[in-house]
Motif scaffolding. Sequence first.
Motif, mmCIF file in Angstrom:
data_model
loop_
_atom_site.group_PDB
_atom_site.id
_atom_site.type_symbol
_atom_site.label_atom_id
_atom_site.label_comp_id
_atom_site.label_asym_id
_atom_site.label_seq_id
_atom_site.Cartn_x
_atom_site.Cartn_y
_atom_site.Cartn_z
ATOM 1 N N ASP A 1 0.837 -1.211 0.000
ATOM 2 C CA ASP A 1 0.000 0.000 0.000
ATOM 3 C C ASP A 1 0.869 1.257 0.000
ATOM 4 O OD1 ASP A 1 -2.232 -1.663 0.122
ATOM 5 O OD2 ASP A 1 -2.328 -1.566 2.319
ATOM 6 N N HIS A 2 1.953 1.212 -0.811
ATOM 7 C CA HIS A 2 2.879 2.355 -0.935
ATOM 8 C C HIS A 2 3.402 2.804 0.421
ATOM 9 C CE1 HIS A 2 2.095 2.606 -5.213
ATOM 10 N NE2 HIS A 2 0.805 2.482 -4.946
ATOM 11 N N GLY A 3 3.805 1.804 1.204
ATOM 12 C CA GLY A 3 4.453 2.073 2.486
ATOM 13 C C GLY A 3 3.506 2.250 3.653
ATOM 14 N N LYS A 4 2.225 2.212 3.418
ATOM 15 C CA LYS A 4 1.272 2.474 4.504
ATOM 16 C C LYS A 4 1.003 1.242 5.372
ATOM 17 C CE LYS A 4 -1.690 4.136 1.515
ATOM 18 N NZ LYS A 4 -2.904 4.695 0.882
ATOM 19 N N THR A 5 1.250 0.031 4.841
ATOM 20 C CA THR A 5 0.948 -1.191 5.585
ATOM 21 C C THR A 5 2.193 -2.053 5.694
ATOM 22 O OG1 THR A 5 -1.332 -1.183 4.761
ATOM 23 C CG2 THR A 5 -0.497 -3.263 5.650
ATOM 24 N N ARG A 6 2.527 -2.430 6.903
ATOM 25 C CA ARG A 6 3.663 -3.317 7.145
ATOM 26 C C ARG A 6 3.131 -4.742 7.260
ATOM 27 N NH1 ARG A 6 9.228 -2.874 7.070
ATOM 28 N NH2 ARG A 6 8.993 -0.792 7.985
ATOM 29 N N VAL A 7 3.663 -5.647 6.454
ATOM 30 C CA VAL A 7 3.274 -7.055 6.517
ATOM 31 C C VAL A 7 4.287 -7.766 7.415
ATOM 32 C CG1 VAL A 7 2.820 -9.158 5.212
ATOM 33 C CG2 VAL A 7 2.309 -6.929 4.193
ATOM 34 N N ASP A 8 3.927 -7.935 8.671
ATOM 35 C CA ASP A 8 4.817 -8.530 9.665
ATOM 36 C C ASP A 8 4.411 -9.993 9.847
ATOM 37 O OD1 ASP A 8 6.352 -9.277 11.792
ATOM 38 O OD2 ASP A 8 5.611 -7.749 13.177
ATOM 39 N N GLU A 9 5.149 -10.887 9.200
ATOM 40 C CA GLU A 9 4.778 -12.305 9.236
ATOM 41 C C GLU A 9 4.951 -12.895 10.630
ATOM 42 O OE1 GLU A 9 3.189 -15.486 6.777
ATOM 43 O OE2 GLU A 9 3.265 -13.295 6.692
ATOM 44 N N LEU A 10 5.869 -12.378 11.435
ATOM 45 C CA LEU A 10 5.999 -12.850 12.813
ATOM 46 C C LEU A 10 4.714 -12.578 13.598
ATOM 47 C CD1 LEU A 10 9.639 -11.718 13.743
ATOM 48 C CD2 LEU A 10 8.873 -14.025 13.174
ATOM 49 N N GLU A 11 4.133 -11.415 13.371
ATOM 50 C CA GLU A 11 2.876 -11.064 14.032
ATOM 51 C C GLU A 11 1.732 -11.939 13.502
ATOM 52 O OE1 GLU A 11 0.146 -9.538 16.435
ATOM 53 O OE2 GLU A 11 2.184 -8.717 16.490
ATOM 54 N N TYR B 1 8.558 -5.914 -10.133
ATOM 55 C CA TYR B 1 7.162 -6.338 -10.184
ATOM 56 C C TYR B 1 6.210 -5.329 -9.546
ATOM 57 C CZ TYR B 1 8.752 -11.090 -11.422
ATOM 58 O OH TYR B 1 9.312 -12.175 -12.037
ATOM 59 N N GLY B 2 6.762 -4.425 -8.729
ATOM 60 C CA GLY B 2 5.930 -3.410 -8.097
ATOM 61 C C GLY B 2 5.043 -3.923 -6.975
ATOM 62 N N TRP B 3 5.458 -4.989 -6.310
ATOM 63 C CA TRP B 3 4.612 -5.613 -5.288
ATOM 64 C C TRP B 3 4.828 -5.056 -3.888
ATOM 65 C CZ3 TRP B 3 5.254 -11.537 -6.708
ATOM 66 C CH2 TRP B 3 4.585 -11.777 -7.919
ATOM 67 N N TRP B 4 6.099 -4.784 -3.513
ATOM 68 C CA TRP B 4 6.438 -4.418 -2.131
ATOM 69 C C TRP B 4 7.195 -3.097 -2.095
ATOM 70 C CZ3 TRP B 4 9.670 -9.432 -1.087
ATOM 71 C CH2 TRP B 4 8.822 -10.538 -0.952
ATOM 72 N N ASN B 5 7.348 -2.603 -0.861
ATOM 73 C CA ASN B 5 8.279 -1.526 -0.542
ATOM 74 C C ASN B 5 8.144 -0.339 -1.489
ATOM 75 O OD1 ASN B 5 9.330 -3.086 1.664
ATOM 76 N ND2 ASN B 5 10.352 -4.345 0.142
ATOM 77 N N GLU B 6 9.129 -0.067 -2.365
ATOM 78 C CA GLU B 6 9.020 1.068 -3.281
ATOM 79 C C GLU B 6 7.933 0.887 -4.329
ATOM 80 O OE1 GLU B 6 13.191 -0.737 -4.244
ATOM 81 O OE2 GLU B 6 11.799 -0.756 -2.560
ATOM 82 N N GLN B 7 7.533 -0.356 -4.570
ATOM 83 C CA GLN B 7 6.479 -0.692 -5.541
ATOM 84 C C GLN B 7 6.711 -0.031 -6.909
ATOM 85 O OE1 GLN B 7 2.986 -0.553 -2.287
ATOM 86 N NE2 GLN B 7 2.290 -1.341 -4.261
#
Length: 439
Positions: free
Chosen positions: A19-29, A145-151
């Motif tokens: 989400d262009h840096g708005k959401t952190r996907v924390d797999e540990l959580e 691919y534009g999937w994560w981080n800088e997208q």
Amino acid sequence: MESQFLFATGIENSNPTIDHGKTRVDELEKCGFYKYWQTDFQCVEDLGIRFLRYGPPIFKTWLGVDKYDWEFCDQTFADLRRRNITPIVDLCHFGVPDWLGNFQNLDFNKLFPAYCKAFAQRYPWVQLYTPVNEMYICAEFSALYGWWNEQLATDQAFVTALKNIVKANVQAMHAILEVRPDALFIQSESSEYFHAENPSAIKPAEILNAKRFLSLDLNYGRRVDSEMYEYLTDNGMTRDEYHFFLENNLKHQCIMGNDYYRTNEHRVRDDGSTTASGEIFGYHVITTQYHDRYQLPVMHTETNLWQGPKGDEAVNWLWKEWANVMRVRNDGVPILGFTWYSLTDQVDWDTALRENHGTVNPLGLYDLQRKIRPVGEAYKKLISQWSAVLPAQSACLQIPLVPINDTGKPYVAALQDKARESQESYQAQITNSEQPDNH
């Protein structure tokens, strides 16, 4: 000194942003690790596993330049040491702290080594590291691919991310070695292959099969193919940046980790686009290609498969991958270890973490209630059967593995002095050797 085969699992600590840096996907959580970490470590112990791919959540631990919060890290690593479980420390797994932004920020390669050195100073008993996990995949998913981080989704963004990530990894290795001169680095990297669908797809497939090696070529100081050199320089890599990798590699301290899933092979169309091909060559053939290229000891660092409707799909895949490992070994490739990844089921793995649905994927040794799955039982049995009969593999390493609780003993200090001398000699050879530019 350790001599057993490295049977391992992993605790997934991915944390990219979407989400262009708005959401952190924390797999540990998502997988409940913060709540159940002691139970998880007990599960590792119950399986008879002594090696664990695990690292602290970077965005919660590295708070700024020379600013760290080690509280949770202290708890988990103290418990691993108490249990005599050797960590393979995963320090950057697909994400960076918010204050660093993303992998387009070239400050990452300047600052990340200090974080790694601070970790090594705090936990001097740790010897095995994966500073940056799956460098190629991280750059590809973030900037091509534009999937994560800088997208982003351009070749220039991809090359920027790739050179930044690999340089950070190389400099992190140097920083860790200042503290632990006998450290060993396991490059967990996706091993890929691209199959041409028709004659018109042969050239695009050749390009992709050259491109798959870029992260490891740079990391190990191997001259890239001429077409890849043009690709890198056309998309922003300077000659000085390229020569940094030739002159600063630490190949002699490395173990090549090859990750293999059923999705690692691809069909290539004549326009260069790809689709999944399923398993055609398999781990044995592809890992042999990588070993032929780099001539390093190998470890199978990731694989899994969903437990499907029959309940035995993952068990059968475990057997198939283990058969591939044995085939690699019997062909004379020094293979040190095997990893089912990961310990527990994962969440949103099916969308490569790029969509935040909360979907549980049944591919762990345990489910998220920490109940063992059939593949967990099968892996436990495999480990118990093979541990005693596999001969020592550490003979292929210049630097031996040291039991984690032997840190500080006189023989370890002598090994570390020898390792430091080896580094100095190796670096002098690189510096003094002629580096003709053949491009």
